[in-house]
Write an enzyme that holds these catalytic residues in place. Sequence first.
Site, PDB file in Angstrom:
ATOM      1  N   ASP A  71      -8.365  37.839  46.403  1.00  0.00           N
ATOM      2  CA  ASP A  71      -8.127  38.579  47.640  1.00  0.00           C
ATOM      3  C   ASP A  71      -9.427  39.215  48.110  1.00  0.00           C
ATOM      4  OD1 ASP A  71      -6.385  39.882  49.670  1.00  0.00           O
ATOM      5  OD2 ASP A  71      -7.271  41.656  48.743  1.00  0.00           O
ATOM      6  N   TYR A 125     -15.188  44.229  52.974  1.00  0.00           N
ATOM      7  CA  TYR A 125     -15.614  44.623  51.615  1.00  0.00           C
ATOM      8  C   TYR A 125     -17.108  44.325  51.413  1.00  0.00           C
ATOM      9  CZ  TYR A 125     -10.543  44.544  50.636  1.00  0.00           C
ATOM     10  OH  TYR A 125      -9.183  44.745  50.671  1.00  0.00           O
ATOM     11  N   LYS A 133      -9.594  38.681  55.214  1.00  0.00           N
ATOM     12  CA  LYS A 133      -8.926  39.478  56.261  1.00  0.00           C
ATOM     13  C   LYS A 133      -9.824  39.738  57.462  1.00  0.00           C
ATOM     14  CE  LYS A 133      -6.760  41.973  52.445  1.00  0.00           C
ATOM     15  NZ  LYS A 133      -7.864  42.136  51.479  1.00  0.00           N
ATOM     16  N   HIS A 144      -6.108  42.681  58.830  1.00  0.00           N
ATOM     17  CA  HIS A 144      -6.283  43.712  57.782  1.00  0.00           C
ATOM     18  C   HIS A 144      -5.449  44.970  58.036  1.00  0.00           C
ATOM     19  CE1 HIS A 144      -9.484  44.990  54.622  1.00  0.00           C
ATOM     20  NE2 HIS A 144      -8.346  45.591  54.400  1.00  0.00           N
TER      21      HIS A 144
END
Length: 315
Positions: A45, A50, A79, A112
């Site tokens: 994931d 990130y 996402k 997201h």
Amino acid sequence: MAVPLKKLNNGTYCPSFGLGTWLAAPGEAKETIKTAIDIGYRLFDCAWVYGNEKEIGEGLQAKISDGTVTRADLFVVTKLWNVFHEEDKVIPACKESLKNLGLEYIDLYLIHWPCATICKKFDSSLPFKGSENIEYDFCKTWKAMENCVSLGLVKSIGLSNFNSEQVARIMKSCSIKPVMNQIEVTPFLNQKKLITICKDHDIEIMAYSPLASPARPWAKEGDKMLSLEDSKLLSIGKKYRKTTAQVVLCYVYQQGTIPIPKSSNPDRLKQNIDIFDFMLSEEDLKLIDTFNCGIRMCHAEELKDNSEYPFNLVE
Ligand code: A2P
């Protein structure tokens, strides 16, 4: 023991357990991915925000190149960040994630958050610094997500952090149904109602922060933490010869979800995925149900003023 697969509403299959990569640190993420693949992880994931898609991609490529796995063995999730909700921004954002990850397709692409923002001065450190809330209809964003499927950039599309009312709105206007809603699920927030509502729509649930996110950067002194030394969890663990983390992950799994705990530690990576040789009894599940108090670890304070802030509704 092999991780079972879940059939999604579009006929594709997704592993029932995966690795979270939020806070997988630079210089660490690539090795973590390689180790995780060797241990047996197949679901990863990720998210553009990130900031580690590139390194994760390198880890995936390394294990494809050395023949440990094929691309088809892997299930890669990433996402769409909040600043890319406008229709014309979705496909370029998806292509950027593909490039970062070094992949020709993404298995599952998620919105997201239901909240759109614009970026004044981007700071990739969470929580959400440098952007401002805007109003944008996420059903329009969804149409562009559907185009990502038509173009073959992604196999499946889904949601993250959508509440039941927002899921219903997507269901009303979509041509392609979301296969997944990724939400926080922990013993403190077991999400039984939202899980049932999503399953009624044929939407599966991916459970983020299943260990209640002990490393979240916004934790303050006095905040509720899930103790892996909790006496109830310890006594349940003893019965099954499992650690308290495994008990918690099994509880989250037995809520019907796909847990994606993060770890960068080889022993804990091994431990976390080793939950498919036992099931908690009804009595033990009920005991852990008593932890449920509705407290969230990831409340996205910065999105509170957004008209689509999802957590004003309990489920
Ligand atoms: P580490 O990466 O050093 O293993 P969550 O997925 O709920 O956000 O939890 C992830 C956090 O919990 C990470 O800080 C991770 O640290 C830690 N963690 C992951 N697995 C375990 C485990 N089995 N026991 C204790 N801590 C764990």
